[in-house]
Design a protein around this motif. Structure first.
Motif, PDB file in Angstrom:
ATOM      1  N   VAL A   1       6.758   8.260 -16.996  1.00  0.00           N
ATOM      2  CA  VAL A   1       7.010   8.574 -15.585  1.00  0.00           C
ATOM      3  C   VAL A   1       5.774   9.282 -15.025  1.00  0.00           C
ATOM      4  O   VAL A   1       5.245  10.204 -15.636  1.00  0.00           O
ATOM      5  N   LYS A   2       5.313   8.804 -13.860  1.00  0.00           N
ATOM      6  CA  LYS A   2       4.047   9.338 -13.367  1.00  0.00           C
ATOM      7  C   LYS A   2       4.111   9.631 -11.885  1.00  0.00           C
ATOM      8  O   LYS A   2       5.040   9.178 -11.232  1.00  0.00           O
ATOM      9  N   HIS A   3       3.191  10.396 -11.300  1.00  0.00           N
ATOM     10  CA  HIS A   3       2.119  11.154 -11.930  1.00  0.00           C
ATOM     11  C   HIS A   3       2.505  12.612 -11.765  1.00  0.00           C
ATOM     12  O   HIS A   3       2.565  13.088 -10.626  1.00  0.00           O
ATOM     13  N   PHE A   4       2.727  13.301 -12.845  1.00  0.00           N
ATOM     14  CA  PHE A   4       3.326  14.628 -12.879  1.00  0.00           C
ATOM     15  C   PHE A   4       2.252  15.684 -12.697  1.00  0.00           C
ATOM     16  O   PHE A   4       1.485  15.927 -13.613  1.00  0.00           O
TER      17      PHE A   4
ATOM     18  N   ASP B   1     -13.695  -1.379 -21.985  1.00  0.00           N
ATOM     19  CA  ASP B   1     -14.010  -1.267 -20.556  1.00  0.00           C
ATOM     20  C   ASP B   1     -12.842  -1.808 -19.747  1.00  0.00           C
ATOM     21  O   ASP B   1     -11.868  -2.305 -20.301  1.00  0.00           O
ATOM     22  N   TRP B   2     -12.966  -1.699 -18.423  1.00  0.00           N
ATOM     23  CA  TRP B   2     -11.839  -2.036 -17.552  1.00  0.00           C
ATOM     24  C   TRP B   2     -11.732  -3.528 -17.261  1.00  0.00           C
ATOM     25  O   TRP B   2     -10.860  -3.949 -16.496  1.00  0.00           O
ATOM     26  N   GLY B   3     -12.611  -4.333 -17.839  1.00  0.00           N
ATOM     27  CA  GLY B   3     -12.567  -5.770 -17.560  1.00  0.00           C
ATOM     28  C   GLY B   3     -11.308  -6.407 -18.145  1.00  0.00           C
ATOM     29  O   GLY B   3     -10.756  -5.933 -19.144  1.00  0.00           O
TER      30      GLY B   3
ATOM     31  N   SER C   1       0.672  -0.121 -21.433  1.00  0.00           N
ATOM     32  CA  SER C   1       0.222  -1.014 -20.365  1.00  0.00           C
ATOM     33  C   SER C   1       0.717  -0.501 -19.026  1.00  0.00           C
ATOM     34  O   SER C   1       1.819   0.033 -18.931  1.00  0.00           O
ATOM     35  N   ASP C   2      -0.077  -0.706 -17.976  1.00  0.00           N
ATOM     36  CA  ASP C   2       0.477  -0.543 -16.632  1.00  0.00           C
ATOM     37  C   ASP C   2       1.452  -1.676 -16.451  1.00  0.00           C
ATOM     38  O   ASP C   2       1.299  -2.752 -17.028  1.00  0.00           O
ATOM     39  N   GLY C   3       2.493  -1.554 -15.729  1.00  0.00           N
ATOM     40  CA  GLY C   3       3.114  -0.547 -14.932  1.00  0.00           C
ATOM     41  C   GLY C   3       2.631  -0.442 -13.474  1.00  0.00           C
ATOM     42  O   GLY C   3       1.519  -0.781 -13.159  1.00  0.00           O
TER      43      GLY C   3
ATOM     44  N   LEU D   1       5.303   1.675 -21.175  1.00  0.00           N
ATOM     45  CA  LEU D   1       4.982   1.094 -19.873  1.00  0.00           C
ATOM     46  C   LEU D   1       4.621   2.252 -18.941  1.00  0.00           C
ATOM     47  O   LEU D   1       5.404   3.195 -18.795  1.00  0.00           O
ATOM     48  N   LEU D   2       3.449   2.180 -18.334  1.00  0.00           N
ATOM     49  CA  LEU D   2       2.958   3.300 -17.523  1.00  0.00           C
ATOM     50  C   LEU D   2       3.613   3.274 -16.144  1.00  0.00           C
ATOM     51  O   LEU D   2       3.075   2.767 -15.176  1.00  0.00           O
ATOM     52  N   GLY D   3       4.781   3.790 -16.071  1.00  0.00           N
ATOM     53  CA  GLY D   3       5.581   3.839 -14.865  1.00  0.00           C
ATOM     54  C   GLY D   3       7.008   4.172 -15.264  1.00  0.00           C
ATOM     55  O   GLY D   3       7.289   4.283 -16.462  1.00  0.00           O
TER      56      GLY D   3
ATOM     57  N   ALA E   1      -0.816  14.220 -13.901  1.00  0.00           N
ATOM     58  CA  ALA E   1      -1.556  13.752 -12.722  1.00  0.00           C
ATOM     59  C   ALA E   1      -3.020  14.184 -12.806  1.00  0.00           C
ATOM     60  O   ALA E   1      -3.381  15.070 -13.568  1.00  0.00           O
ATOM     61  N   TYR E   2      -3.850  13.546 -11.981  1.00  0.00           N
ATOM     62  CA  TYR E   2      -5.281  13.874 -11.946  1.00  0.00           C
ATOM     63  C   TYR E   2      -5.581  15.227 -11.293  1.00  0.00           C
ATOM     64  O   TYR E   2      -6.512  15.911 -11.669  1.00  0.00           O
ATOM     65  N   ASN E   3      -4.792  15.551 -10.271  1.00  0.00           N
ATOM     66  CA  ASN E   3      -5.122  16.705  -9.432  1.00  0.00           C
ATOM     67  C   ASN E   3      -4.834  18.023 -10.148  1.00  0.00           C
ATOM     68  O   ASN E   3      -4.287  18.053 -11.247  1.00  0.00           O
TER      69      ASN E   3
ATOM     70  N   CYS F   1      -3.743   1.008  -1.835  1.00  0.00           N
ATOM     71  CA  CYS F   1      -4.618   0.820  -3.000  1.00  0.00           C
ATOM     72  C   CYS F   1      -4.904   2.147  -3.681  1.00  0.00           C
ATOM     73  O   CYS F   1      -5.221   3.139  -3.020  1.00  0.00           O
ATOM     74  N   GLU F   2      -4.802   2.119  -4.999  1.00  0.00           N
ATOM     75  CA  GLU F   2      -5.129   3.296  -5.795  1.00  0.00           C
ATOM     76  C   GLU F   2      -6.574   3.727  -5.563  1.00  0.00           C
ATOM     77  O   GLU F   2      -7.455   2.891  -5.381  1.00  0.00           O
ATOM     78  N   SER F   3      -6.786   5.023  -5.647  1.00  0.00           N
ATOM     79  CA  SER F   3      -8.082   5.700  -5.608  1.00  0.00           C
ATOM     80  C   SER F   3      -8.680   5.836  -4.213  1.00  0.00           C
ATOM     81  O   SER F   3      -9.720   6.467  -4.059  1.00  0.00           O
TER      82      SER F   3
ATOM     83  N   THR G   1      -2.172  11.865 -20.701  1.00  0.00           N
ATOM     84  CA  THR G   1      -3.001  12.141 -19.519  1.00  0.00           C
ATOM     85  C   THR G   1      -3.049  10.899 -18.643  1.00  0.00           C
ATOM     86  O   THR G   1      -2.900   9.771 -19.146  1.00  0.00           O
ATOM     87  N   ASP G   2      -3.288  11.097 -17.362  1.00  0.00           N
ATOM     88  CA  ASP G   2      -3.764   9.958 -16.602  1.00  0.00           C
ATOM     89  C   ASP G   2      -5.167   9.686 -17.144  1.00  0.00           C
ATOM     90  O   ASP G   2      -5.793  10.546 -17.765  1.00  0.00           O
ATOM     91  N   TRP G   3      -5.654   8.468 -16.899  1.00  0.00           N
ATOM     92  CA  TRP G   3      -6.882   8.031 -17.560  1.00  0.00           C
ATOM     93  C   TRP G   3      -8.090   8.857 -17.079  1.00  0.00           C
ATOM     94  O   TRP G   3      -8.539   8.733 -15.948  1.00  0.00           O
ATOM     95  N   GLY G   4      -8.549   9.737 -17.938  1.00  0.00           N
ATOM     96  CA  GLY G   4      -9.646  10.615 -17.552  1.00  0.00           C
ATOM     97  C   GLY G   4      -9.153  11.924 -16.966  1.00  0.00           C
ATOM     98  O   GLY G   4      -9.921  12.636 -16.331  1.00  0.00           O
TER      99      GLY G   4
ATOM    100  N   GLY H   1      -5.388  -1.592  -7.539  1.00  0.00           N
ATOM    101  CA  GLY H   1      -5.700  -0.680  -8.649  1.00  0.00           C
ATOM    102  C   GLY H   1      -4.919  -1.048  -9.893  1.00  0.00           C
ATOM    103  O   GLY H   1      -4.691  -2.228 -10.186  1.00  0.00           O
ATOM    104  N   SER H   2      -4.451  -0.030 -10.611  1.00  0.00           N
ATOM    105  CA  SER H   2      -3.874  -0.275 -11.935  1.00  0.00           C
ATOM    106  C   SER H   2      -2.576  -1.077 -11.888  1.00  0.00           C
ATOM    107  O   SER H   2      -2.161  -1.632 -12.900  1.00  0.00           O
ATOM    108  N   SER H   3      -1.927  -1.147 -10.747  1.00  0.00           N
ATOM    109  CA  SER H   3      -0.672  -1.912 -10.670  1.00  0.00           C
ATOM    110  C   SER H   3      -0.924  -3.402 -10.405  1.00  0.00           C
ATOM    111  O   SER H   3       0.023  -4.162 -10.226  1.00  0.00           O
TER     112      SER H   3
ATOM    113  N   GLY I   1      -2.672   6.092  -0.296  1.00  0.00           N
ATOM    114  CA  GLY I   1      -2.873   4.705  -0.691  1.00  0.00           C
ATOM    115  C   GLY I   1      -1.931   4.208  -1.763  1.00  0.00           C
ATOM    116  O   GLY I   1      -1.860   3.015  -2.030  1.00  0.00           O
ATOM    117  N   ARG I   2      -1.195   5.106  -2.398  1.00  0.00           N
ATOM    118  CA  ARG I   2      -0.346   4.681  -3.510  1.00  0.00           C
ATOM    119  C   ARG I   2       1.140   4.810  -3.232  1.00  0.00           C
ATOM    120  O   ARG I   2       1.935   4.688  -4.159  1.00  0.00           O
ATOM    121  N   ASN I   3       1.529   5.027  -2.000  1.00  0.00           N
ATOM    122  CA  ASN I   3       2.965   5.165  -1.729  1.00  0.00           C
ATOM    123  C   ASN I   3       3.760   3.956  -2.191  1.00  0.00           C
ATOM    124  O   ASN I   3       4.934   4.074  -2.537  1.00  0.00           O
TER     125      ASN I   3
END
Ligand code: BGC
Length: 741
Positions: free
Chosen positions: A175-178, A80-82, A66-68, A128-130, A222-224, A468-470, A254-257, A389-391, A142-144
């Motif tokens: 621990v994220k996002h590496f 789905d994300w709902g 779970s986030d985190g 816990l995702l964090g 991390a995504y990048n 905000c994330e993303s 992985t981060d999601w995706g 976002g996810s938090s 946006g995520r600082n």
């Protein structure tokens, strides 16, 4: 379960892997020896949005995540994300991690980890995702708010107790996002290039401490990309650094995706693939998760000999180890949520996180002096646990600043919003009709004329293009016409306190014209109460800035080199077009070079002589502290030596308060360029009026080292150094010279 179903090697005796008193590595090898290839591969990818399978046949349970990181997120649908709409998943919202960093109090980081861990365990989460420890590189990220500021030492000292205490609940920290996910714009595609010095000195140390000292059981890729390879299967990052140099024995998720290639995922240190693009309905297979890179495509590669089976054995070992540490840990506690203790923890962390940037004496606000107190600003009432976002969190309770101020000052408190932020998460500032903003501003200004004092509670919020994330912020200024509003309020009422809430620095053109400024982050369930108590003086502010507040954006190193440094420059075509659930701008391949190199945050301001508006490590109190003369045990240290520096600190005022005493080290001459000084120690001391305590720091050769990228090692050069005892990165009270020989 029939013993015969346990597969090859089973006997009538209890299998070792089920025996929680057996050494964990024995359990791992025993379980692994009973598993088929298909079962091992199945461990390596999601089976739902937030879970991955176990081995049902062997009674090995699924992993639930779970986030985190600021509380346990509400339940999400299987595919789905709902939100699932459960009625028993509301929790305590703890302060944002940037607020935790602003406390500079590792004991509170421990309390945070313990409390959120208890909630995660109660909600039956294994991971816990964090927490997040990406370094604050630009105020536009946006995520600082989900991270712990601009300094690797501070972030490292704070992350360790969080991880340790969280994991005592049988819940893994992830621990994220590496690594280097230091911006949200183009996060899924941007290819980062930087020097090894910047990587090792600035961006890796907090992750390293989380792994080596915190003992983190999981880490999120991390995504990048870095050096042209996605972080979730980046050979250098995961194989060489994480596993090779740091001996990480946990799970890489992985981060999601964040996975993009089966072979790289097989070979480059990834263990569990989550969130790849499938909604379980539109993919080719009957069961969508079978199409994941680490599902059937991986199985086929192993069967065809393209990648060795040993790769999946290694992944399965890591995943089994995680399962034995978490869900199959018989000693784990039951957990609890929304307890009075957790509310107290959230309140304490919030209290100590508030940073007072300015006070001409108006604070603490004495209610008996004022007949009418006008509160202005959207954040006085907005539920700031929504969005981001996810938090995002679903708190059982939420005390807003307006409610808390009314509880303290009663009917004297009136409210005017002053501006609107629109109604939906992705509603941009520019589509809100100007007339609407003008009307709200005029109403607030008219009410301010008649008030004795104005408390302004605005800042940023969790909508897109803010904290905000993303998405990244589009501007350094406060959005929604807040600067104009504040300036008009100042014109009609000279008594104004700014108590803005944000996870980031922002421009303050009105800084000289207001009486007081409190800088606070998102403080969760008890946030309003913490803020109101600081205004009223029931709490004496004791936070200090975990990041610099530049005067203007170009004064920040990352933003001073143009687009190549931030946000990057697009060229060619990206190999990924979309991350589900995210807003991705652009479909090309952006590339970025961290031009400011090791000079991040105060290291930049200091070295380039560009003063910040408010520097890293800065924060005021309602009392005054005096620093006595420091005494050093030695003036020379050698390879295995250390110097102890003791400094008496006295509370000279008439109320209790806490001071964060900081130790910075300067290398006076070095072969490679170095920052003017770097944080190497800090201590928060609570002092009664008139009380003196001695703060003690130890300086070891490690604190003098820089990373030599040619030699690929940490180096200390003989020569002269200085230890600075400071109240902030620019307020040095005493300097102690010494030599390394
Ligand atoms: C975020 C992660 C988060 C994950 C699951 C991603 O989009 O970057 O931080 O843990 O989603 O919600």
């Amino acid at each position: 379960m029939a013993i015969s179903s346990l597969g090859p090697g089973a006997s009538a005796e209890k299998p070792v892997y089920l025996d929680s008193s057996a050494p964990i590595e024995k359990r791992v090898e025993d379980a692994l020896s009973r598993m088929t290839l298909e079962e091992k591969v199945a461990l390596c990818h999601a089976q739902s949005k937030f879970s991955s399978p176990g081995v049902e046949r062997l009674g090995i349970p699924e992993i639930w995540m779970s986030d985190g990181p600021h509380g346990v997120r509400a339940e999400i649908n299987w595919n789905d994300w709902g939100y699932s709409g459960w009625t028993n998943d509301s929790i305590t919202a703890f302060p944002a991690l940037t607020a935790l960093a602003a406390t500079w109090n590792p004991e509170l980081a421990a309390l945070y980890g313990k409390s959120v861990g208890e909630e995660a365990r109660y909600r039956e989460k294994d991971v816990l995702l964090g927490p997040g420890v990406n370094i604050y590189r630009t105020p536009l990220n946006g995520r600082n708010f989900e991270y712990m500021g601009e300094d690797p030492y501070l972030a490292g000292e704070m992350v360790v107790p969080y991880v340790q205490e969280l994991q005592k609940n049988g819940v893994a920290a992830c621990v994220k996002h590496f690594a280097l996910n230091n911006q949200e714009k183009w996060r899924g595609t941007v290819d980062v290039d930087l020097s090894d010095r910047a990587l090792y000195e600035i961006y890796l140390p907090a992750f390293k401490k989380a792994v080596e000292d915190g003992g983190a059981w999981a880490i999120m890729g991390a995504y990048n990309q870095i050096w042209g390879e996605h972080c979730c299967h980046n050979s250098r990052l995961l194989n060489d650094i994480l596993r090779g140099e740091w001996n990480f024995d946990g799970v890489v998720i992985t981060d999601w995706g964040g996975a993009h290639d089966t072979k790289q995922a097989a070979l480059n240190g990834l263990d569990i693939e989550m969130g790849s693009y499938t909604n379980g309905l539109t993919s080719e297979s009957a069961f969508g998760y079978d199409d994941y890179y680490l599902a059937n495509p991986y199985l086929n590669m192993i069967k065809s000999g393209e990648v060795p089976e040993s790769t999946v054995d290694d992944k399965a070992r890591n995943i089994l180890r995680l399962i034995f540490r978490t869900s199959m840990n018989n000693d784990k506690p039951y957990g609890s949520k929304c307890t009075p203790e957790h509310y107290v923890a959230a309140k304490l962390i919030g209290d100590e996180s508030i940073v007072m940037l300015k006070n001409n004496g108006i604070l603490p606000l004495d209610g008996s002096k004022y007949n009418s107190i006008l509160v202005v600003g959207d954040n006085a009432t907005r539920r700031l646990t929504d969005g981001g976002g996810s938090s995002e969190l679903k708190p059982k309770d939420y005390v807003s600043p307006l409610e808390a101020l009314k509880a303290l000052y009663g009917d004297k408190v009136k409210y005017a919003p002053g501006y609107t932020c629109g109604r939906t998460l992705y509603e941009a500032e520019d589509i809100i009709p100007q007339e609407e903003q003008d009307k709200l501003r005029a109403e607030a200004v008219a009410m301010a004329k008649d008030a004795d004092v104005v408390i302004y509670i605005g800042g940023l919020n969790k909508n897109a293009w803010q904290d905000c994330e993303s998405t990244d912020r589009r501007e350094y200024e406060l959005p929604f016409g807040q600067n104009q509003l504040i300036e008009e309020l100042i014109k009609v009422n000279p008594n104004i306190v700014i108590a803005n809430i944000s996870g980031n620095a922002y421009a303050m053109p009105w800084v000289k014209d207001v009486d007081a400024i409190l800088h606070t982050s998102y403080l969760g369930t008890m946030g309003g109460a913490s803020l109101a108590d600081a205004i009223a003086g029931n709490v004496n502010p004791s936070g200090k800035l975990p990041y610099s507040i530049p005067v203007k954006l170009e004064d920040c190193g990352a933003n001073s080199f143009g687009e190549i440094s931030y946000p990057g420059i697009e060229s060619g075509t990206a190999d990924v077009v979309a991350i589900p659930g995210s807003v991705i701008e652009g479909g090309k391949q952006p590339k970025q070079t961290y031009k400011e190199d090791i000079f991040v945050g105060y290291r930049w301001h200091d070295t380039k002589k560009i003063p910040a508006l408010f520097p890293f490590g800065y924060g005021l109190s309602y009392t005054d502290f005096e620093y006595g003369k420091p005494v050093a045990s030695e003036s020379v240290i050698g390879e295995n030596g250390k110097i102890t520096i003791e400094v008496p600190v006295t509370n000279k005022g008439d109320r209790e308060g806490s001071e964060i005493v900081q130790l910075y080290i300067s290398d006076l001459k070095s072969s490679l360029p170095r920052p003017k000084k770097e944080l190497k120690g800090f201590q928060k001391v609570k002092l009664a009026p008139g009380e003196t305590k001695t703060v003690s720091f130890e300086v070891t050769p490690d604190a003098l080292k820089y990373f030599d990228d040619k030699k690929h090692e940490w180096v200390v050069e003989p020569g002269k150094f200085k230890a600075h005892i400071a109240a902030s990165s620019t307020d040095i009270r005493h300097s102690v010279p010494f030599e390394y020989k």
